[in-house]
Design an enzyme around this catalytic site. Structure first.
Site, PDB file in Angstrom:
ATOM      1  CD1 TRP A  97      21.971  31.746  36.426  1.00  0.00           C
ATOM      2  CD2 TRP A  97      22.666  32.261  34.361  1.00  0.00           C
ATOM      3  NE1 TRP A  97      23.002  32.648  36.537  1.00  0.00           N
ATOM      4  CE2 TRP A  97      23.449  32.981  35.294  1.00  0.00           C
ATOM      5  CE3 TRP A  97      22.919  32.446  33.006  1.00  0.00           C
ATOM      6  CZ2 TRP A  97      24.470  33.855  34.907  1.00  0.00           C
ATOM      7  CZ3 TRP A  97      23.927  33.315  32.609  1.00  0.00           C
ATOM      8  CH2 TRP A  97      24.688  34.000  33.550  1.00  0.00           C
ATOM      9  CG  ASP A  98      15.523  28.207  35.331  1.00  0.00           C
ATOM     10  OD1 ASP A  98      16.174  27.260  34.858  1.00  0.00           O
ATOM     11  OD2 ASP A  98      15.050  28.203  36.475  1.00  0.00           O
ATOM     12  CB  CYS A  99      14.615  33.906  31.930  1.00  0.00           C
ATOM     13  SG  CYS A  99      13.456  33.985  33.313  1.00  0.00           S
TER      14      CYS A  99
END
Lengths: 407, 407
Positions: free
Chosen positions: B163-165
């Site tokens: 999700w960060d990426c």
């Protein structure tokens, strides 16, 4: 207020996740996105999950807000229609997004004959053009070996097609970067992006290449623990499972405070000769920390600590299945401005997301349903390609194009 | 050839993955990205993986090619420096990327007093500003419950901070979309993007909300099987594990051809009364298909079929740990134009990726190492903020800024 990417037209020949997601993301930012497909639909037309009637909710999800034209591209007239659509004149036109590997008429050099400043974004499996998909890239780069219960050995593949999702966002970014360049210099270009390269680069970005090459460490499985600091899952008195994160100093101090276990943590640090205020030492001694926290959670129901945690900005969440998330999270409802209940013909009414962005200079646009295959064929032939009624009729009659016809 | 985003300057006040990744991605496309940090470094300064000297390879990976200024932001003069840097005049300036939650002087309304057309990209945990990180968002949206061996029940969290990426790439996209808008209209804006919203939207995009709400299905664990078509892992005669995908018709027919099992698949379909040419039926009957393929792979070493598969465009890969990938994949070496061996001071020499993009109108730029904390403090104070030597000296002497000094 206008939508942000108004005036930009992207023509898309795509299938599956990464490339359609790129187009859908741009459509939700206000670009006009036209997806062309074969008469029978693209390779992803029946991709699961599907309804009992074999209608793809996957397809509906990844093609929201796009226009659809259906063309028999095995015919010369079909090829000409797609070429003219991709290379239509006008400053916002001439942008082609694809993950198809059609050599000849649909490759960059051929299309550029029709529009010199064409921008073509091509998503590949590998940079050499070998077929690789998220399901094969992920095992090859190592994540399944590091996923799953501590001490277990079988590799576990992820379920979210993460590389596709990352690559899709990245492709949309590359498209805007190339469009900026064209606006400033007049120059178009071919932009290639390989799924596998996105994954390989991320191994470096996240420090994993360094971990292998500098530290000579092959990261093992750490279960649901947060790597490198403190974060762990716990079972509560009501049999639920929560995830707790104490990554930063502030989160760690906050955790000690709200649980009343700060002194126990200090005593643990003294006993171990460890400075648990350092994130790395929290990770090394995570099992000992967990032993202190485990009974605390085992004695409490989620409702006993949820408000306390939220009021004190503890970073935590509850593990839920997809269905539990839909049933219990207020954010998964029309109470969240991102979502609307939409009737997707052939599928039914369900919750559909718009763009997660909140732009202060553009209103939040409600999500727009996916089109039927060929829904805009007639409009595109007449409105964009300028064909007259007679020409349009012949194309339908000859089976070169497909879709519903008006009146 | 110029780099694509030349002339764009992004000032970044960030930590961890999503926001620094956004900045790093833009830096690798040619933007000038300046990250400011506290004198002691940001919250992610020691994020794992680290070397034996506690140097963060994570930090080095996510901050490549950026300039660094270190400022004591608890002081008024420090606040003024950061404000002036963010709001510097000039058409490519006035772009601020952040995931910090500093109220007051660093919020959009305050900063905009200094530059009306400011673009500020703010990455949040939830849209309400609650602290959520990848490790907490992922359990809450349901993926761990659907991950792991068929029939098992414990949820398994992913290791890649997916999700960060995704959010990082999306933030960079939102920044370019806002910059395009400003170029066309002169108007700046605040762009907010919440990590949790990115995940919630993806549940819809991938059809999972429909699966729950229309089909009333809560997807169980399917092990390493590809959902909705045929894809499975197999153990070979030499004890290795490969992933095989037959998602499309063509891949399915190709698999039958190269293994010589096409007739066995046909007989299986007849016996089951199933049309295995349909992807969904292949998924439903995946265990029966696997029973046919299992002995085929158990009798062969990888080298016995690798060339045959590759020549016939079978979509497959081998499961490897991170270290095995580094040691065996020619793409994880300087033979791949994306990678260079770089000496990252304090860490050592190792393989570092540039941008995965290949732009025909811009040369591939070699990756640039991460800066030391405060490496460009002096240059930025004099070169961008126009302070004279005396003023710069006083700021260092008074401890308002940090970093190495020249001469």
């Amino acid at each position: 207020m206008a939508q942000l990417l108004q005036g930009l037209r992207v023509v898309e020949g795509t299938s599956f996740v990464a490339a359609p997601l790129a187009g859908m993301t741009l459509a939700q930012l206000g670009a006009e996105v036209i997806r062309f497909d074969r008469l029978q639909g693209g390779l992803d037309h029946y991709r699961w999950p599907v309804t009992s009637d074999n209608r793809s909710m996957f397809w509906a999800g990844l093609n929201k807000g796009k226009k659809s034209i259906a063309v028999d591209m095995t015919t010369d007239r079909g090829k000409e229609i797609v070429t003219n659509l991709i290379c239509a004149p006008g400053p916002g036109n001439g942008i082609f997004l694809t993950n198809l590997r059609v050599r000849g008429w649909m490759d960059y050099d051929s299309l550029r004959q029709h529009r010199d400043d064409l921008i073509m974004i091509s998503i590949l499996g590998t940079r050499g053009g070998a077929p690789q998909v998220d399901y094969t890239v992920n095992p090859a780069v190592g994540f399944p070996h590091a996923t799953g219960p501590e001490g277990s050995s079988d590799p576990i593949a992820h379920v979210l097609p993460a590389w596709d999702c990352i690559t899709g966002q990245k492709a949309a970014l590359g498209l805007l970067a190339a469009e900026r360049h064209r606006r400033l210099t007049g120059e178009g270009q071919l932009v290639e992006l390989a799924l596998k390269d996105v994954a390989l680069a991320m191994l470096g970005n996240l420090g994993i290449l360094g971990e292998v090459m500098v530290n000579d460490v092959d990261r093992p499985k750490y279960g649901n623990a947060l790597y490198g600091a403190y974060g762990q899952d716990f079972i509560t008195a009501d049999g639920r499972r929560i995830m707790l994160v104490a990554l930063t100093d502030r989160q760690w101090r906050g955790l000690g405070k709200v649980t009343g276990l700060a002194d126990a943590f200090t005593a643990l640090g003294e006993r171990l000769g460890a400075d648990l205020n350092k994130e790395g030492e929290r990770f090394i001694h995570r099992h000992a920390i967990t032993e202190i926290l485990k009974p605390w959670f085992a004695d409490r129901r989620v409702e006993d600590f949820a408000d306390l945690f939220n009021q004190n900005s503890v970073t935590w969440s509850e593990f839920r299945s997809f269905k539990q998330a839909v049933e219990t999270d207020p954010d998964l409802s029309t109470a969240h401005p991102m979502f609307e209940m939409i009737d997707q013909p052939g599928i039914g009414e369900y919750l559909v997301p718009g763009s997660p962005f909140e732009f202060s200079a553009a209103e939040r646009e409600p999500p727009v349903r996916a089109s039927h295959l060929g829904e805009h064929t007639e409009d595109i032939l007449s409105g964009i390609l300028g064909l007259d009624d007679h020409q349009v009729s012949r194309l339908f009659d000859d089976g070169v194009v497909g879709g519903p016809r008006k009146g």
